[in-house]
Design a protein around this motif. Structure first.
Motif, PDB file in Angstrom:
ATOM      1  N   SER A 110     -48.453 -17.416 -44.195  1.00  0.00           N
ATOM      2  CA  SER A 110     -49.811 -17.895 -44.405  1.00  0.00           C
ATOM      3  C   SER A 110     -50.700 -17.620 -43.206  1.00  0.00           C
ATOM      4  O   SER A 110     -50.230 -17.425 -42.086  1.00  0.00           O
ATOM      5  CB  SER A 110     -49.815 -19.410 -44.700  1.00  0.00           C
ATOM      6  N   VAL A 111     -51.987 -17.590 -43.466  1.00  0.00           N
ATOM      7  CA  VAL A 111     -53.035 -17.630 -42.445  1.00  0.00           C
ATOM      8  C   VAL A 111     -53.862 -18.870 -42.772  1.00  0.00           C
ATOM      9  O   VAL A 111     -54.518 -18.936 -43.813  1.00  0.00           O
ATOM     10  CB  VAL A 111     -53.917 -16.369 -42.463  1.00  0.00           C
ATOM     11  N   TYR A 112     -53.808 -19.846 -41.876  1.00  0.00           N
ATOM     12  CA  TYR A 112     -54.332 -21.180 -42.144  1.00  0.00           C
ATOM     13  C   TYR A 112     -55.546 -21.436 -41.258  1.00  0.00           C
ATOM     14  O   TYR A 112     -55.442 -21.431 -40.039  1.00  0.00           O
ATOM     15  CB  TYR A 112     -53.213 -22.190 -41.872  1.00  0.00           C
ATOM     16  N   LEU A 113     -56.704 -21.621 -41.872  1.00  0.00           N
ATOM     17  CA  LEU A 113     -57.927 -21.951 -41.161  1.00  0.00           C
ATOM     18  C   LEU A 113     -58.080 -23.462 -41.194  1.00  0.00           C
ATOM     19  O   LEU A 113     -58.503 -24.035 -42.203  1.00  0.00           O
ATOM     20  CB  LEU A 113     -59.143 -21.265 -41.797  1.00  0.00           C
ATOM     21  N   THR A 114     -57.679 -24.107 -40.108  1.00  0.00           N
ATOM     22  CA  THR A 114     -57.612 -25.554 -40.088  1.00  0.00           C
ATOM     23  C   THR A 114     -58.957 -26.172 -39.715  1.00  0.00           C
ATOM     24  O   THR A 114     -59.854 -25.497 -39.188  1.00  0.00           O
ATOM     25  CB  THR A 114     -56.551 -26.044 -39.090  1.00  0.00           C
ATOM     26  N   ALA A 115     -59.070 -27.465 -39.959  1.00  0.00           N
ATOM     27  CA  ALA A 115     -60.297 -28.175 -39.629  1.00  0.00           C
ATOM     28  C   ALA A 115     -60.384 -28.487 -38.142  1.00  0.00           C
ATOM     29  O   ALA A 115     -61.468 -28.503 -37.566  1.00  0.00           O
ATOM     30  CB  ALA A 115     -60.392 -29.461 -40.441  1.00  0.00           C
ATOM     31  N   ASP A 116     -59.246 -28.731 -37.496  1.00  0.00           N
ATOM     32  CA  ASP A 116     -59.291 -29.147 -36.096  1.00  0.00           C
ATOM     33  C   ASP A 116     -58.221 -28.496 -35.233  1.00  0.00           C
ATOM     34  O   ASP A 116     -58.092 -28.830 -34.057  1.00  0.00           O
ATOM     35  CB  ASP A 116     -59.148 -30.670 -35.994  1.00  0.00           C
ATOM     36  N   GLY A 117     -57.443 -27.551 -35.776  1.00  0.00           N
ATOM     37  CA  GLY A 117     -56.376 -26.922 -34.998  1.00  0.00           C
ATOM     38  C   GLY A 117     -56.503 -25.428 -34.862  1.00  0.00           C
ATOM     39  O   GLY A 117     -55.537 -24.746 -34.541  1.00  0.00           O
ATOM     40  N   GLY A 118     -57.694 -24.890 -35.124  1.00  0.00           N
ATOM     41  CA  GLY A 118     -57.884 -23.446 -34.989  1.00  0.00           C
ATOM     42  C   GLY A 118     -57.337 -22.684 -36.183  1.00  0.00           C
ATOM     43  O   GLY A 118     -57.358 -23.151 -37.321  1.00  0.00           O
ATOM     44  N   ILE A 119     -56.814 -21.498 -35.905  1.00  0.00           N
ATOM     45  CA  ILE A 119     -56.240 -20.621 -36.931  1.00  0.00           C
ATOM     46  C   ILE A 119     -54.751 -20.503 -36.655  1.00  0.00           C
ATOM     47  O   ILE A 119     -54.345 -20.179 -35.545  1.00  0.00           O
ATOM     48  CB  ILE A 119     -56.906 -19.232 -36.908  1.00  0.00           C
ATOM     49  N   VAL A 120     -53.943 -20.756 -37.671  1.00  0.00           N
ATOM     50  CA  VAL A 120     -52.492 -20.714 -37.522  1.00  0.00           C
ATOM     51  C   VAL A 120     -51.939 -19.623 -38.435  1.00  0.00           C
ATOM     52  O   VAL A 120     -52.183 -19.636 -39.644  1.00  0.00           O
ATOM     53  CB  VAL A 120     -51.845 -22.072 -37.881  1.00  0.00           C
ATOM     54  N   VAL A 121     -51.203 -18.665 -37.851  1.00  0.00           N
ATOM     55  CA  VAL A 121     -50.550 -17.607 -38.624  1.00  0.00           C
ATOM     56  C   VAL A 121     -49.061 -17.934 -38.695  1.00  0.00           C
ATOM     57  O   VAL A 121     -48.409 -18.043 -37.661  1.00  0.00           O
ATOM     58  CB  VAL A 121     -50.766 -16.224 -37.985  1.00  0.00           C
ATOM     59  N   GLU A 122     -48.546 -18.114 -39.897  1.00  0.00           N
ATOM     60  CA  GLU A 122     -47.128 -18.409 -40.104  1.00  0.00           C
ATOM     61  C   GLU A 122     -46.461 -17.174 -40.695  1.00  0.00           C
ATOM     62  O   GLU A 122     -46.760 -16.771 -41.818  1.00  0.00           O
ATOM     63  CB  GLU A 122     -46.966 -19.599 -41.050  1.00  0.00           C
ATOM     64  N   GLN A 126     -40.692 -13.117 -39.960  1.00  0.00           N
ATOM     65  CA  GLN A 126     -40.801 -11.723 -40.379  1.00  0.00           C
ATOM     66  C   GLN A 126     -41.756 -10.961 -39.456  1.00  0.00           C
ATOM     67  O   GLN A 126     -42.572 -11.561 -38.745  1.00  0.00           O
ATOM     68  CB  GLN A 126     -41.287 -11.663 -41.834  1.00  0.00           C
ATOM     69  N   PRO A 127     -41.673  -9.622 -39.440  1.00  0.00           N
ATOM     70  CA  PRO A 127     -42.511  -8.840 -38.525  1.00  0.00           C
ATOM     71  C   PRO A 127     -43.994  -8.953 -38.854  1.00  0.00           C
ATOM     72  O   PRO A 127     -44.380  -9.148 -40.010  1.00  0.00           O
ATOM     73  CB  PRO A 127     -42.020  -7.403 -38.733  1.00  0.00           C
ATOM     74  N   VAL A 128     -44.812  -8.824 -37.824  1.00  0.00           N
ATOM     75  CA  VAL A 128     -46.260  -8.725 -37.976  1.00  0.00           C
ATOM     76  C   VAL A 128     -46.671  -7.369 -37.400  1.00  0.00           C
ATOM     77  O   VAL A 128     -46.393  -7.080 -36.237  1.00  0.00           O
ATOM     78  CB  VAL A 128     -46.995  -9.860 -37.239  1.00  0.00           C
ATOM     79  N   VAL A 129     -47.284  -6.527 -38.198  1.00  0.00           N
ATOM     80  CA  VAL A 129     -47.583  -5.148 -37.796  1.00  0.00           C
ATOM     81  C   VAL A 129     -49.079  -4.881 -37.960  1.00  0.00           C
ATOM     82  O   VAL A 129     -49.671  -5.219 -38.984  1.00  0.00           O
ATOM     83  CB  VAL A 129     -46.781  -4.138 -38.650  1.00  0.00           C
ATOM     84  N   VAL A 130     -49.682  -4.282 -36.949  1.00  0.00           N
ATOM     85  CA  VAL A 130     -51.053  -3.786 -37.032  1.00  0.00           C
ATOM     86  C   VAL A 130     -50.987  -2.266 -36.959  1.00  0.00           C
ATOM     87  O   VAL A 130     -50.499  -1.713 -35.971  1.00  0.00           O
ATOM     88  CB  VAL A 130     -51.930  -4.334 -35.889  1.00  0.00           C
ATOM     89  N   ASN A 131     -51.445  -1.590 -37.984  1.00  0.00           N
ATOM     90  CA  ASN A 131     -51.339  -0.133 -38.062  1.00  0.00           C
ATOM     91  C   ASN A 131     -52.670   0.558 -37.798  1.00  0.00           C
ATOM     92  O   ASN A 131     -53.732   0.090 -38.239  1.00  0.00           O
ATOM     93  CB  ASN A 131     -50.831   0.299 -39.447  1.00  0.00           C
ATOM     94  N   ASP A 132     -52.593   1.693 -37.093  1.00  0.00           N
ATOM     95  CA  ASP A 132     -53.684   2.658 -36.971  1.00  0.00           C
ATOM     96  C   ASP A 132     -54.984   2.044 -36.453  1.00  0.00           C
ATOM     97  O   ASP A 132     -56.067   2.359 -36.946  1.00  0.00           O
ATOM     98  CB  ASP A 132     -53.926   3.343 -38.321  1.00  0.00           C
ATOM     99  N   ALA A 133     -54.877   1.158 -35.472  1.00  0.00           N
ATOM    100  CA  ALA A 133     -56.082   0.615 -34.846  1.00  0.00           C
ATOM    101  C   ALA A 133     -56.505   1.531 -33.701  1.00  0.00           C
ATOM    102  O   ALA A 133     -55.676   1.943 -32.893  1.00  0.00           O
ATOM    103  CB  ALA A 133     -55.820  -0.792 -34.316  1.00  0.00           C
ATOM    104  N   SER A 134     -57.785   1.861 -33.627  1.00  0.00           N
ATOM    105  CA  SER A 134     -58.251   2.683 -32.512  1.00  0.00           C
ATOM    106  C   SER A 134     -58.208   1.885 -31.216  1.00  0.00           C
ATOM    107  O   SER A 134     -57.785   2.385 -30.179  1.00  0.00           O
ATOM    108  CB  SER A 134     -59.673   3.176 -32.785  1.00  0.00           C
ATOM    109  N   ASP A 135     -58.645   0.649 -31.243  1.00  0.00           N
ATOM    110  CA  ASP A 135     -58.585  -0.257 -30.100  1.00  0.00           C
ATOM    111  C   ASP A 135     -58.342  -1.669 -30.640  1.00  0.00           C
ATOM    112  O   ASP A 135     -58.777  -2.002 -31.750  1.00  0.00           O
ATOM    113  CB  ASP A 135     -59.887  -0.253 -29.291  1.00  0.00           C
ATOM    114  N   VAL A 136     -57.663  -2.486 -29.866  1.00  0.00           N
ATOM    115  CA  VAL A 136     -57.464  -3.890 -30.200  1.00  0.00           C
ATOM    116  C   VAL A 136     -57.956  -4.722 -29.030  1.00  0.00           C
ATOM    117  O   VAL A 136     -57.509  -4.526 -27.899  1.00  0.00           O
ATOM    118  CB  VAL A 136     -55.977  -4.212 -30.491  1.00  0.00           C
TER     119      VAL A 136
END
Length: 209
Positions: A110-122, A126-136
């Motif tokens: 999940s990607v959780y947009l919380t009311a008081d805890g920011g953004i939580v990625v669960e 498992q792997p998290v992959v960002v592909n073919d980004a020119s810059d991050v």
């Protein structure tokens, strides 16, 4: 069964309005074409194949078998249904606060947009992959903290830092710049210097990192 021709125009309009929407269970999904089509069960005896499912632009999903569906029938015609909403009760995250939203999969990622805890990625391990980004770029107003028990690898020709770097910071008070200066400025005490061509081995440096 009474046909539409056997009733008045008002009754026909009312009948079509009453049958314009229905609840269904999704039993199969074909996601290979430009429009996703699903098999829906409107009742124990009414099953329809090839019913198109329309989702919002920029968002696509493949609802698992057993998901609920809301079907709209164009003009009240039961042969012209479109699935306009889906939900999967077993995997739906519960207990969200007002104003919160969450993007989730059946297995709990999940990607959780919380009311008081920011953004939580669960990622559920498992792997998290960002592909073919020119810059991050990460713009942080505070500290960027990375916890990686398995280590960190940089497959890059160069690593740069505008500030200092410090290893073993819990026991080492010096930055790499400090240690470079110590290395550049340190001297050695040589004892028992002999004359001539004798070889002299020095003691360790006076200044230690």
């Amino acid at each position: 069964m009474t046909r539409d021709l056997d009733v008045g125009p008002v009754q026909r309009v009312v009948r079509r309005a009453l049958t314009a929407f229905a609840r269904a269970l999704i039993s199969a999904v074909n996601d290979s074409g430009g429009v996703q089509v699903v098999q829906i069960a409107l009742s124990s005896t009414e099953v329809r194949d090839g019913t198109p499912r329309i989702a919002e632009f920029g968002f696509s999903s493949n609802p698992p078998a057993g998901s609920d569906g809301v079907v709209a029938f164009l003009g009240g015609d039961r042969t012209k249904g479109i699935v306009i909403g889906t939900g999967h009760q077993p995997s739906r995250p519960k207990g969200l606060k007002p104003g919160e939203s969450i993007l989730h999969s059946e297995d709990g990622k999940s990607v959780y947009l919380t009311a008081d805890g920011g953004i939580v990625v669960e990622a559920k391990g498992q792997p998290v992959v960002v592909n073919d980004a020119s810059d991050v770029t990460w713009n942080c107003s505070g500290k960027f903290k990375l916890i990686a028990p398995g280590g960190v690898e940089f497959d890059t020709p160069l690593v740069k830092s505008t500030g200092n770097m410090q290893d073993n910071f819990q026991s080492n008070p010096h930055t790499l710049a400090d240690m470079r200066q110590i290395s550049n400025e340190h001297d050695h005490l040589v004892k028992g210097v002999q004359i001539g061509s004798s070889d002299v081995t020095s003691d360790p440096p006076n200044q230690q990192q």
